[in-house]
Design a protein around this motif. Structure first.
Motif, PDB file in Angstrom:
ATOM      1  N   ALA A   1       0.826  -1.202   0.000  1.00 12.63           N
ATOM      2  CA  ALA A   1       0.000   0.000   0.000  1.00 12.63           C
ATOM      3  C   ALA A   1       0.864   1.257   0.000  1.00 12.63           C
ATOM      4  CB  ALA A   1      -0.926  -0.012   1.212  1.00 12.63           C
ATOM      5  N   GLU A   2       1.978   1.199   0.708  1.00 12.60           N
ATOM      6  CA  GLU A   2       2.897   2.345   0.717  1.00 12.60           C
ATOM      7  C   GLU A   2       3.549   2.531  -0.653  1.00 12.60           C
ATOM      8  OE1 GLU A   2       4.709   5.316   3.452  1.00 12.60           O
ATOM      9  OE2 GLU A   2       2.804   4.380   3.012  1.00 12.60           O
TER      10      GLU A   2
ATOM     11  N   TYR B   1       2.142   6.568  -7.023  1.00 11.76           N
ATOM     12  CA  TYR B   1       1.078   7.413  -7.574  1.00 11.76           C
ATOM     13  C   TYR B   1       1.600   8.828  -7.841  1.00 11.76           C
ATOM     14  CZ  TYR B   1      -3.192  10.207  -7.856  1.00 11.76           C
ATOM     15  OH  TYR B   1      -4.162  11.099  -8.257  1.00 11.76           O
ATOM     16  N   ALA B   2       2.483   9.317  -6.962  1.00  8.75           N
ATOM     17  CA  ALA B   2       3.012  10.673  -7.083  1.00  8.75           C
ATOM     18  C   ALA B   2       4.328  10.742  -7.857  1.00  8.75           C
ATOM     19  CB  ALA B   2       3.200  11.274  -5.690  1.00  8.75           C
ATOM     20  N   HIS B   3       4.817   9.603  -8.338  1.00 11.97           N
ATOM     21  CA  HIS B   3       6.097   9.577  -9.069  1.00 11.97           C
ATOM     22  C   HIS B   3       5.877  10.129 -10.473  1.00 11.97           C
ATOM     23  CE1 HIS B   3       9.811   8.148 -10.840  1.00 11.97           C
ATOM     24  NE2 HIS B   3      10.220   7.676  -9.660  1.00 11.97           N
TER      25      HIS B   3
ATOM     26  N   GLU C   1       3.628   5.141 -14.149  1.00 11.25           N
ATOM     27  CA  GLU C   1       2.200   4.856 -14.209  1.00 11.25           C
ATOM     28  C   GLU C   1       1.979   3.508 -13.537  1.00 11.25           C
ATOM     29  OE1 GLU C   1      -1.122   3.338 -17.478  1.00 11.25           O
ATOM     30  OE2 GLU C   1       0.843   4.039 -18.144  1.00 11.25           O
ATOM     31  N   ILE C   2       1.078   3.460 -12.575  1.00 17.43           N
ATOM     32  CA  ILE C   2       0.767   2.168 -11.944  1.00 17.43           C
ATOM     33  C   ILE C   2      -0.112   1.390 -12.915  1.00 17.43           C
ATOM     34  CG2 ILE C   2      -0.238   0.977  -9.979  1.00 17.43           C
ATOM     35  CD1 ILE C   2       0.352   3.386  -8.258  1.00 17.43           C
TER      36      ILE C   2
ATOM     37  N   ALA D   1      -8.595   5.896   2.500  1.00 22.84           N
ATOM     38  CA  ALA D   1      -7.841   7.132   2.294  1.00 22.84           C
ATOM     39  C   ALA D   1      -7.430   7.305   0.835  1.00 22.84           C
ATOM     40  CB  ALA D   1      -6.598   7.146   3.184  1.00 22.84           C
ATOM     41  N   TYR D   2      -7.388   6.209   0.083  1.00 23.25           N
ATOM     42  CA  TYR D   2      -6.943   6.259  -1.317  1.00 23.25           C
ATOM     43  C   TYR D   2      -8.092   6.574  -2.286  1.00 23.25           C
ATOM     44  CZ  TYR D   2      -2.506   4.124   0.139  1.00 23.25           C
ATOM     45  OH  TYR D   2      -1.291   3.859   0.722  1.00 23.25           O
ATOM     46  N   ARG D   3      -9.309   6.730  -1.792  1.00 24.66           N
ATOM     47  CA  ARG D   3     -10.459   6.943  -2.662  1.00 24.66           C
ATOM     48  C   ARG D   3     -10.266   8.185  -3.537  1.00 24.66           C
ATOM     49  NH1 ARG D   3     -14.605   4.097  -2.194  1.00 24.66           N
ATOM     50  NH2 ARG D   3     -14.199   3.632   0.009  1.00 24.66           N
TER      51      ARG D   3
END
Length: 344
Positions: free
Chosen positions: A15-16, A22-24, A28-29, A48-50
């Protein structure tokens, strides 16, 4: 863009990884997987990821097919076959587990109860702690990402051990970890009612990270190094503080030790060598890829006390894995990792 996939995305380290990737700006995930939550959105597992990370958890095969780099955030014993698949398809494989960390199979058998399924595959793996083994990481596709205890303790001791400033035997590593180090699966000791207000050592002098720390320090020293390692469980969510004790070699001064550390870490983005009189603290590195180090000398006993503090989920897991990915793909190491710790 680098297409990244995460196997084991719903564990704490996975999750981390998702949060940081996501912010890199160069990533692209592409896909994520989870055995426990297959078919569910990551944001349903972590509310929290919603709106940010609403990817649906698929299976490992999807992750491998869709990704250029695969991060495996799995318990030990589950990465070897997956690594073989990734290498066969010419993918970069970064293992956050322990399957490729130990060079000696006998050590792996003794401490983890497993065997090497493919010795030639293990020969391709590189133990990837950037501050210590950066040149070996470049161009490699099979990355053994060090864990949390095994990052903090060696970074605290590396300049002293490599420079021959301390005795290689009799080193004591006393570490304290937040509860996330135990993983997301619940055990009796990580229940709130058991953890809150408690503080105790565990697996005293028999923790399976012992040979990994010794392996790293022995490479630096050029001779066998043996340690006594005692971990403790802190009643906090994140962070590892390692207080390391080593006997100073005759004639070595406090000033020489300080200079050795300054020279060793002068160009390291993620190492903060604190001024004399300051003490490393896990609160000062939370949510970052930083490792703070403070140095203390007991002149009465001739002992170096080197203290390191890091976030076990970032520098001790996901952040270091991304730092290694950046090296492999020729990006600046700090890309996606310019994280400022909260002030309070």
């Amino acid at each position: 863009m680098i297409r990244a996939g995460i196997v084991g995305a719903t564990g704490y380290a996975g999750a981390e990884l998702c949060r940081l990737l996501y912010a890199h700006p160069e990533v692209e995930i592409a896909a994520v997987s989870s055995v426990s939550f297959e078919g569910q959105a990551l944001s349903d597992v972590y509310p929290a990821y919603r709106g940010f990370l609403d990817l649906i958890c698929g299976n490992q095969e999807e992750v491998v097919e869709k990704s250029d780099v695969i991060f495996a955030a799995l318990p030990h014993g589950l990465s070897q076959e997956l690594a073989a698949q990734c290498i066969e398809k010419n993918k970069v494989f970064i293992d956050l587990g322990a399957d490729f960390r130990l060079e000696n199979e006998e050590d792996y058998k003794e401490w983890y109860g497993g065997t090497y399924l493919d010795k030639s595959l293990h020969a391709q793996a590189v133990y990837a702690m950037p501050e210590l083994f950066r040149e070996q990481i470049k161009g490699k596709k099979l990355i053994a990402n060090p864990g949390c205890y095994t990052t903090g303790a060696p970074l605290a001791l590396a300049p002293a051990v490599k420079g021959g400033l301390v005795e290689p035997q009799g080193i004591i590593v006393d570490s304290k970890s937040g509860a996330t180090g135990a993983g997301r699966g619940l055990s009796q000791t990580t229940h709130f009612t058991e953890l809150d207000g408690a503080f105790h050592p565990y697996k005293v002098a028999c923790h399976r990270h012992t040979p990994e720390i010794e392996q790293t320090l022995s490479h630096l020293a050029g001779k066998p190094v043996r340690i006594t390692f005692v971990p403790h469980l802190l009643p906090v969510d994140r962070g590892i503080i390692s207080t390391c004790y080593a006997r100073i070699m005759p004639g070595v001064t406090k000033e020489q030790i300080r200079q050795a550390y300054e020279d060793f870490y002068k160009d390291e983005t993620f190492i903060r060598l604190l001024p004399d009189g300051k003490v490393a603290d896990i609160k000062a590195v939370k949510y970052t890829n930083l490792c703070d180090i403070s140095l203390h000398v007991d002149t009465r006993t001739g002992t170096l006390v080197a203290v390191s503090a890091l976030d076990n989920m970032v520098k001790g897991a996901a952040g270091q894995a991304i730092q290694n990915m950046n090296i492999v793909f020729g990006l600046p190491e700090e890309t996606g990792l310019k994280l400022v710790p909260p002030a309070f």
